[in-house]
Design a protein around this motif. Structure first.
Motif, mmCIF file in Angstrom:
data_model
loop_
_atom_site.group_PDB
_atom_site.id
_atom_site.type_symbol
_atom_site.label_atom_id
_atom_site.label_comp_id
_atom_site.label_asym_id
_atom_site.label_seq_id
_atom_site.Cartn_x
_atom_site.Cartn_y
_atom_site.Cartn_z
ATOM 1 N N LYS A 15 5.272 -1.326 15.792
ATOM 2 C CA LYS A 15 4.114 -0.897 15.000
ATOM 3 C C LYS A 15 3.035 -1.954 15.066
ATOM 4 O O LYS A 15 3.299 -3.115 14.769
ATOM 5 N N GLY A 17 -0.130 -0.764 13.865
ATOM 6 C CA GLY A 17 -1.041 -0.202 12.866
ATOM 7 C C GLY A 17 -0.566 1.180 12.477
ATOM 8 O O GLY A 17 0.632 1.498 12.605
ATOM 9 N N GLY A 18 -1.504 2.006 12.044
ATOM 10 C CA GLY A 18 -1.146 3.319 11.513
ATOM 11 C C GLY A 18 -0.475 4.242 12.515
ATOM 12 O O GLY A 18 0.246 5.169 12.119
ATOM 13 N N ASP A 21 3.152 4.397 11.970
ATOM 14 C CA ASP A 21 3.506 5.127 10.743
ATOM 15 C C ASP A 21 3.454 6.634 10.981
ATOM 16 O O ASP A 21 4.323 7.387 10.524
ATOM 17 N N SER A 297 -4.730 -5.421 6.263
ATOM 18 C CA SER A 297 -5.511 -4.864 7.368
ATOM 19 C C SER A 297 -5.305 -5.593 8.684
ATOM 20 O O SER A 297 -5.027 -6.788 8.708
ATOM 21 N N ARG A 298 -5.517 -4.854 9.767
ATOM 22 C CA ARG A 298 -5.782 -5.519 11.037
ATOM 23 C C ARG A 298 -7.134 -6.196 10.870
ATOM 24 O O ARG A 298 -8.056 -5.622 10.254
ATOM 25 N N LYS A 303 -12.947 -3.133 10.704
ATOM 26 C CA LYS A 303 -12.523 -3.068 9.307
ATOM 27 C C LYS A 303 -13.565 -3.581 8.316
ATOM 28 O O LYS A 303 -13.362 -3.513 7.106
ATOM 29 N N LEU A 325 -4.059 -9.895 3.263
ATOM 30 C CA LEU A 325 -2.962 -10.030 4.241
ATOM 31 C C LEU A 325 -3.427 -9.347 5.514
ATOM 32 O O LEU A 325 -3.767 -8.157 5.495
ATOM 33 N N GLY A 326 -3.463 -10.101 6.598
ATOM 34 C CA GLY A 326 -3.926 -9.457 7.825
ATOM 35 C C GLY A 326 -3.766 -10.345 9.036
ATOM 36 O O GLY A 326 -3.500 -11.541 8.934
ATOM 37 N N GLY A 352 -1.037 -12.989 9.014
ATOM 38 C CA GLY A 352 0.308 -12.631 9.451
ATOM 39 C C GLY A 352 0.554 -11.160 9.226
ATOM 40 O O GLY A 352 -0.284 -10.467 8.631
ATOM 41 N N TYR A 353 1.681 -10.720 9.720
ATOM 42 C CA TYR A 353 2.054 -9.314 9.583
ATOM 43 C C TYR A 353 3.379 -9.243 8.857
ATOM 44 O O TYR A 353 4.363 -9.824 9.311
ATOM 45 N N ASP A 354 3.422 -8.555 7.729
ATOM 46 C CA ASP A 354 4.645 -8.554 6.942
ATOM 47 C C ASP A 354 4.709 -7.295 6.064
ATOM 48 O O ASP A 354 3.947 -7.153 5.109
ATOM 49 N N LEU A 379 -4.630 4.652 6.574
ATOM 50 C CA LEU A 379 -3.463 4.968 5.756
ATOM 51 C C LEU A 379 -3.404 4.053 4.535
ATOM 52 O O LEU A 379 -2.878 4.423 3.497
ATOM 53 N N VAL A 380 -4.001 2.861 4.692
ATOM 54 C CA VAL A 380 -3.924 1.853 3.628
ATOM 55 C C VAL A 380 -4.482 2.405 2.305
ATOM 56 O O VAL A 380 -3.905 2.189 1.239
ATOM 57 N N TYR A 383 -1.923 4.713 0.806
ATOM 58 C CA TYR A 383 -0.841 3.990 0.131
ATOM 59 C C TYR A 383 -1.343 3.521 -1.236
ATOM 60 O O TYR A 383 -0.610 3.571 -2.220
HETATM 61 P P1 ADP Z 1 -5.067 0.910 11.548
HETATM 62 O O1 ADP Z 1 -4.086 1.806 12.190
HETATM 63 O O2 ADP Z 1 -6.464 1.083 12.034
HETATM 64 O O3 ADP Z 1 -4.654 -0.522 11.560
HETATM 65 P P2 ADP Z 1 -4.259 2.235 9.083
HETATM 66 O O4 ADP Z 1 -4.768 2.086 7.700
HETATM 67 O O5 ADP Z 1 -4.131 3.596 9.610
HETATM 68 O O6 ADP Z 1 -5.169 1.326 9.994
HETATM 69 O O7 ADP Z 1 -2.789 1.641 9.198
HETATM 70 C C1 ADP Z 1 -2.507 0.290 9.038
HETATM 71 C C2 ADP Z 1 -1.012 0.148 8.855
HETATM 72 O O8 ADP Z 1 -0.649 -1.174 9.217
HETATM 73 C C3 ADP Z 1 -0.556 0.326 7.434
HETATM 74 O O9 ADP Z 1 0.795 0.759 7.432
HETATM 75 C C4 ADP Z 1 -0.649 -1.079 6.859
HETATM 76 O O10 ADP Z 1 0.169 -1.272 5.736
HETATM 77 C C5 ADP Z 1 -0.180 -1.869 8.055
HETATM 78 N N1 ADP Z 1 -0.681 -3.225 8.130
HETATM 79 C C6 ADP Z 1 -1.881 -3.640 8.563
HETATM 80 N N2 ADP Z 1 -1.954 -4.981 8.552
HETATM 81 C C7 ADP Z 1 -0.770 -5.416 8.091
HETATM 82 C C8 ADP Z 1 -0.211 -6.711 7.859
HETATM 83 N N3 ADP Z 1 -0.901 -7.807 8.106
HETATM 84 N N4 ADP Z 1 1.051 -6.782 7.403
HETATM 85 C C9 ADP Z 1 1.760 -5.661 7.161
HETATM 86 N N5 ADP Z 1 1.299 -4.421 7.360
HETATM 87 C C10 ADP Z 1 0.050 -4.298 7.827
#
Ligand code: ADP
Ligand code: GLC
Length: 513
Positions: A15, A17-18, A21, A297-298, A303, A325-326, A352-354, A379-380, A383
């Motif tokens: 994964k 990003g979205g 999911d 976020s990414r 963004k 967090l990103g 970071g990604y977590d 999706l954020v 959520y």
């Molecule tokens: P995109 O796909 O453009 O990044 P979305 O909002 O559709 O945006 O989906 C982002 C997904 O990635 C979500 O599930 C979000 O929780 C997750 N995500 C993004 N950045 C992080 C991070 N740094 N750590 C954990 N989850 C992240």
């Protein structure tokens, strides 16, 4: 109906990003509607380890390279069947698309291989023939081209745009390695300003196109959002549909989320306070009743987080805390780190990604900020709705389609968040300020939280719409496909070095499966 769902990510295995999911939730929702759906996935290490009871379908000699690949079929832990292209020379990498800001140099081959195997599944598995092959984003953009040039009979093709900004563009010289006829390299084909465009191929050749929100479907037909493909999308507007994503209401459920210190629901919002305390503590803040806003976020220009860095300072005296967090582009990361260093008492940034922290922040924060310049769906913010964490979003793409503005006095009965229009820090500051005002009125805030948590953000509606789209794709294909006139166009040899498909029995493949 049988559908092959081809995609390059799948939560929780791969994964970025979205996309991951969506892969984890939409096919299951379609299966629940009675669609016989299977995955087509690249054999990333995490996918290979997750695949249960793999069966070898075919060894593919010199598949897009000098190495063999193997088509496997097994079952993913979610219960759905999956075809996996086991090609370690392509997919056994540190990350799916590249490393340290550089794409893998053979991405055109890695994803041509994925697209081609998705198009060709019916040649290899005589027990399961798809009616529709559904690709996602540029990674599978060539699939509709391979299908279109094959001639009949063939499955119908659908491509979903998750983000038009990522187009899979490669130098012209790569075209010769793709195994498509020369006519394909044309403006009426996959050529894009002298380059090979994988996304363009998908948009040109697919029987139906979808994208992940109705507003984004309209936006991408304009020069401002169309990334140079708006003309093609306008020409195909009858075949283009916007279907708003849902969220996995099992994974993102505040009442049962195992990643949280304390679960809660709309009737028992007190549990949220325990998560807020934990989130503040984790990021070095003392517990407080002051508002806590978050960003998960990414970190890319899409963004709009530069807007936040400019909008926030004049509001910090109002007691607000921000946790980010990103991970992503170095310039955005650096800007946010400098911002946190300048305001250590109010702002914390973790690069970071977590997943666990993402859940904790969604549960513990009061509001989640998504100030995107464009956002196909997002999706954020959904959520956030699920967790009573009010979204503060820009009116674009799926953000516009999923968040209802609370209005000036937060009195609107149906409000679920705060929406601003212009991509400016002043407009964002206005929305942040309205959110801070609303937070001071506890009753109004709770009402907005309950509205948000009551919103249906599941996949059922979207699944119904995809099922209709699959029907329509089959009809479009039969009625209008310019390639369905009956002449079967022979594919040139798949591999420029002369390699071709070989039966498993004749291969020397030794791995025990
Ligand atoms: P995109 O796909 O453009 O990044 P979305 O909002 O559709 O945006 O989906 C982002 C997904 O990635 C979500 O599930 C979000 O929780 C997750 N995500 C993004 N950045 C992080 C991070 N740094 N750590 C954990 N989850 C992240
Ligand atoms: C893309 C988009 C995002 C969307 C996701 C899933 O990554 O940037 O807006 O939610 O795909 O469709």
């Amino acid at each position: 109906m049988r559908v092959l769902f081809a995609i390059s990510e799948l939560y929780p295995f791969v994964k970025t990003g979205g996309l991951g999911d969506v892969a984890a939730a939409l096919p299951l929702a379609l299966a629940e509607r009675g669609i016989d759906i299977r995955f087509m996935l690249p054999g990333y290490p995490a996918v290979m380890s997750a695949l249960k009871r793999p069966r070898r379908i075919r060894v593919l000699r010199d598949y897009f390279s000098r190495s063999d690949a193997t088509l496997l079929c097994g079952t993913m832990p979610c219960g759905l069947r999956a075809y996996v292209l086991d090609a370690p020379h392509f997919y056994e990498r540190l990350a799916p698309y590249g490393n340290g800001g550089h794409d893998w140099p053979d991405n055109h081959l890695r994803f041509a291989a994925l697209s081609r195997i998705a198009a060709d599944i019916s040649f290899y598995d005589d027990k399961w023939q798809p009616d529709v092959v559904h690709g996602n984003d540029w990674h599978t953009g060539l699939m509709p081209a391979y299908l279109a040039w094959r001639g009949q009979p063939r499955p119908a093709s659908v491509i979903t745009i998750h983000n038009l900004a990522y187009q899979g563009l490669f130098p012209r010289a790569t075209f010769a390695e793709l195994g498509l006829p020369p006519e394909c390299f044309s403006v009426d084909g996959l050529e894009f300003w002298g380059q090979v465009g994988f996304m363009k191929a998908g948009l040109y050749y697919a029987d139906k196109i979808s994208t992940v929100s109705p507003t984004y479907a309209r936006e991408i037909q304009t020069p401002k959002f169309g990334c140079g493909l708006d003309g093609l999308l306008r020409a195909r507007s009858r075949d283009l549909k916007g279907i708003l994503n849902g969220v996995d209401v099992g994974v993102w459920n505040p009442a049962s989320d195992k990643l949280l210190p304390k679960t809660f629901d709309a009737q028992n919002l007190e549990g949220k306070a325990e998560n807020k305390r934990a989130a503040l503590e984790e990021f070095g803040f003392r517990n407080t009743d002051e508002p806590l806003f978050t960003v998960v976020s990414r970190l890319t220009p899409q963004k709009g987080l530069d807007l936040l860095v400019d909008a926030l300072p004049p509001l910090l005296h109002r007691g607000l805390k921000l946790i980010v967090l990103g991970t992503g582009d170095a310039p955005v990361e650096n800007k946010l780190k400098a911002f946190a260093a300048a305001h250590p008492e109010s702002v914390a940034v973790r690069i970071g990604y977590d997943e666990k922290t993402a859940h904790l922040l969604q549960a513990g924060a009061d509001a989640v900020i998504v100030p995107s310049r464009f956002e196909p769906c997002g999706l954020v913010q959904m959520y956030g709705l699920r967790y009573g964490t009010l979204p503060i979003v820009r009116r674009t793409g799926g953000l516009a389609d999923s968040v209802t503005d609370a209005g000036l006095n937060a009195r609107a009965d149906k409000g679920t968040g705060f929406v601003f229009s212009e991509p400016t820090s002043a407009a964002l500051a206005g929305a942040l300020s309205r959110a801070l005002d609303a937070y001071r009125d506890a009753a109004a805030w709770t009402r907005l939280q309950r509205n948000a948590m009551a919103q249906d953000v599941g996949w059922d509606l979207a699944a119904e719409k995809y099922a209709t789209l699959y029907d329509e794709a089959q009809q479009t294909f039969r009625a209008h496909s310019p390639f369905s006139a009956g002449t079967t166009i022979a594919m040139p040899p798949l591999n420029p070095h002369g390699g071709r498909h070989e039966d498993a029995k004749r291969s020397s493949f030794g791995k025990a499966i």
